[in-house]
Design a protein around this motif. Structure first.
Motif, PDB file in Angstrom:
ATOM      1  N   ASP A 109     -18.443  14.637  80.447  1.00 29.04           N
ATOM      2  CA  ASP A 109     -17.276  15.533  80.393  1.00 29.04           C
ATOM      3  C   ASP A 109     -17.749  16.975  80.207  1.00 29.04           C
ATOM      4  O   ASP A 109     -18.508  17.463  81.013  1.00 29.04           O
ATOM      5  N   ARG A 116     -19.794  22.072  75.309  1.00 31.78           N
ATOM      6  CA  ARG A 116     -20.709  21.821  74.190  1.00 31.78           C
ATOM      7  C   ARG A 116     -22.087  21.577  74.770  1.00 31.78           C
ATOM      8  O   ARG A 116     -22.219  21.170  75.932  1.00 31.78           O
ATOM      9  N   THR A 143     -24.906   7.327  73.192  1.00 35.08           N
ATOM     10  CA  THR A 143     -24.381   8.460  73.969  1.00 35.08           C
ATOM     11  C   THR A 143     -23.145   9.035  73.271  1.00 35.08           C
ATOM     12  O   THR A 143     -23.020  10.253  73.136  1.00 35.08           O
ATOM     13  N   GLY A 144     -22.249   8.160  72.828  1.00 41.36           N
ATOM     14  CA  GLY A 144     -21.019   8.622  72.168  1.00 41.36           C
ATOM     15  C   GLY A 144     -21.341   9.423  70.917  1.00 41.36           C
ATOM     16  O   GLY A 144     -20.763  10.495  70.678  1.00 41.36           O
ATOM     17  N   ALA A 145     -22.297   8.924  70.137  1.00 39.14           N
ATOM     18  CA  ALA A 145     -22.648   9.612  68.881  1.00 39.14           C
ATOM     19  C   ALA A 145     -23.294  10.965  69.165  1.00 39.14           C
ATOM     20  O   ALA A 145     -23.047  11.944  68.456  1.00 39.14           O
ATOM     21  N   ASN A 178     -14.158  24.466  76.283  1.00 36.59           N
ATOM     22  CA  ASN A 178     -14.473  23.217  75.555  1.00 36.59           C
ATOM     23  C   ASN A 178     -15.939  22.816  75.701  1.00 36.59           C
ATOM     24  O   ASN A 178     -16.334  21.751  75.240  1.00 36.59           O
ATOM     25  N   SER A 237     -20.185  23.145  69.716  1.00 35.46           N
ATOM     26  CA  SER A 237     -19.520  23.948  70.738  1.00 35.46           C
ATOM     27  C   SER A 237     -20.501  25.021  71.208  1.00 35.46           C
ATOM     28  O   SER A 237     -21.065  25.745  70.390  1.00 35.46           O
ATOM     29  N   THR A 254     -19.715  18.008  77.766  1.00 30.89           N
ATOM     30  CA  THR A 254     -20.894  18.071  76.883  1.00 30.89           C
ATOM     31  C   THR A 254     -22.189  17.951  77.684  1.00 30.89           C
ATOM     32  O   THR A 254     -22.397  16.974  78.410  1.00 30.89           O
ATOM     33  N   CYS A 262     -22.707  12.858  71.780  1.00 29.77           N
ATOM     34  CA  CYS A 262     -21.615  13.744  72.224  1.00 29.77           C
ATOM     35  C   CYS A 262     -20.828  14.255  71.016  1.00 29.77           C
ATOM     36  O   CYS A 262     -20.508  15.449  70.927  1.00 29.77           O
ATOM     37  N   ASP A 263     -20.530  13.363  70.072  1.00 29.02           N
ATOM     38  CA  ASP A 263     -19.764  13.781  68.887  1.00 29.02           C
ATOM     39  C   ASP A 263     -20.535  14.811  68.072  1.00 29.02           C
ATOM     40  O   ASP A 263     -19.953  15.659  67.402  1.00 29.02           O
ATOM     41  N   ARG A 264     -21.852  14.703  68.113  1.00 27.07           N
ATOM     42  CA  ARG A 264     -22.695  15.593  67.314  1.00 27.07           C
ATOM     43  C   ARG A 264     -22.883  16.974  67.969  1.00 27.07           C
ATOM     44  O   ARG A 264     -23.281  17.944  67.311  1.00 27.07           O
TER      45      ARG A 264
END
Ligand SMILES: Nc1nc2c(ncn2[C@@H]2O[C@H](COP(=O)(O)OP(=O)(O)OP(=O)(O)O)[C@@H](O)[C@H]2O)c(=O)[nH]1
Ligand SMILES: [Mg+2]
Length: 323
Positions: free
Chosen positions: A58, A11, A173-175, A9, A182, A60, A177-179
């Motif tokens: 996590d 990234r 930070t969340g955005a 998992n 992998s 990423t 990570c989403d971007r």
């Protein structure tokens, strides 16, 4: 280095942090990292080199690239700083363009376009220092971003943050990570930078020069580590901790006296404060020996500039030779 046996998992994303001097690039990076790795001062042109600042959320890995503030200048030294900033964005998956809300907002976009001068990877605008603005929600930032996109079509979206009190930094930070695609991680667990501890030693000494000496002198100072011995893992009698000797280069003989201070009081203060920072970094006792060296016009001397990590820029004036 290839790190084997990685989690499926995993990234990784590389994010260049760009903008004018003093807009809060290093402050945001430190906030995201949760440590004061980069030097922050109240004065522009604090950061002189590009370097990676790494943390994980996590699975990423986020590699932030701190860069010097882009600005207009014909001086050789400043051209090299700008080159560092441009190179900092090379290979990045994403750029964060930091725009200081307490400054001239639209002018910062114009200046960035002019000083960066080439195509960008996808770019997010981070409006910084929101804590300094009363009623920030009332600002027409969506319209500002629309206008800026005419100049910089790579702009995708924007955030409004404060690195002082942390407002909205979690959204960023969340955005990020989403971007993140992998990918295996590029750094070992626990690594925070691609720069060696020696680099940060020079930064933390320079930081104290900025903190303790006013006006122009800190801009005419460079720091070079001459000896760095780590005795922590070695079993040598009477040798413990890390022993460091560094030279503070100044541009003129008159600056020597300012750096040394009456009876050596200033250099002692600089050394004590820098040592604390360095001990925190290396996690152990540090012996720091400093001396001041006059190196006239060091900022035009290719050898010194290379030594402090500023190789020739594409728009350098000429090949600089040592006398
Ligand atoms: N009030 C407030 N001050 C901030 C904020 N972010 C940064 N600053 C202040 O702005 C000044 C410059 O911050 P830096 O992080 O050094 O700025 P920089 O963009 O890295 O500057 P250069 O390395 O010189 O290009 C410092 O005095 C910071 O404390 C913020 O969100 N709010
Ligand atoms: Mg900085």
């Amino acid at each position: 280095m290839l790190i084997t046996d990685q989690h499926p998992n995993n990234r990784s994303i590389t994010v260049a942090v760009l903008g004018a001097p003093n807009v809060g690039k290093s402050s945001l990076i430190n906030y995201l990292l949760g440590m004061n790795l980069s030097v922050v001062t109240s004065r522009p042109q604090t950061t002189r080199n590009r370097y990676h600042c790494v943390f994980t959320v996590d699975h990423t890995e986020i590699i932030l690239v701190d860069t010097p503030g882009l600005h207009r200048s014909n001086k050789e030294f400043n051209k090299r700083l700008n080159q560092q900033a441009r190179e900092g964005s090379e290979g990045a998956d994403l750029n964060l363009l930091i725009i200081d809300l307490s400054g001239e907002v639209m002018q910062q976009f114009f200046d960035f376009k002019e000083n960066f001068g080439r195509e960008l990877a996808p770019t997010w605008i981070v409006f910084s220092k929101a804590d300094l603005i009363e009623n920030v929600e009332a600002l027409p930032l969506t319209e500002v971003v629309e206008k800026a996109r005419e100049l910089l079509p790579e702009i995708e979206k924007h955030f409004v943050i404060s690195a002082k009190n942390g407002d909205n930094v979690h959204l960023l930070t969340g955005a990020i990570c989403d971007r993140a695609p992998s990918s295996p991680h590029l750094y070992m667990d626990g690594s925070v930078s691609n720069k060696h501890e020696r680099f940060f030693v020079t930064e933390y000494i320079r930081e104290q020069v900025f903190n303790l000496i006013k006006e122009e002198v800190p801009y005419e100072v460079a720091v070079v580590v001459e000896e760095y011995e780590d005795y922590r893992e070695k079993n040598i009698p009477n040798k413990v901790g890390t022993s460091i000797s560094a030279a503070i280069l100044v541009n003129k003989p008159s600056q020597r006296g300012i750096l040394v201070g009456a009876g050596g009081s200033m250099i002692k203060k600089i050394g004590m404060a820098a040592r604390e920072r360095i001990e925190e970094m290396v996690g152990g006792q540090v012996f720091l020996k400093l001396h001041v060296k006059v190196s006239e016009n060091w900022f035009s001397n290719n050898f010194v500039l290379e030594e402090i990590g500023l190789p020739r820029a594409l728009d350098s004036n000429r090949v600089w030779r040592k006398k």
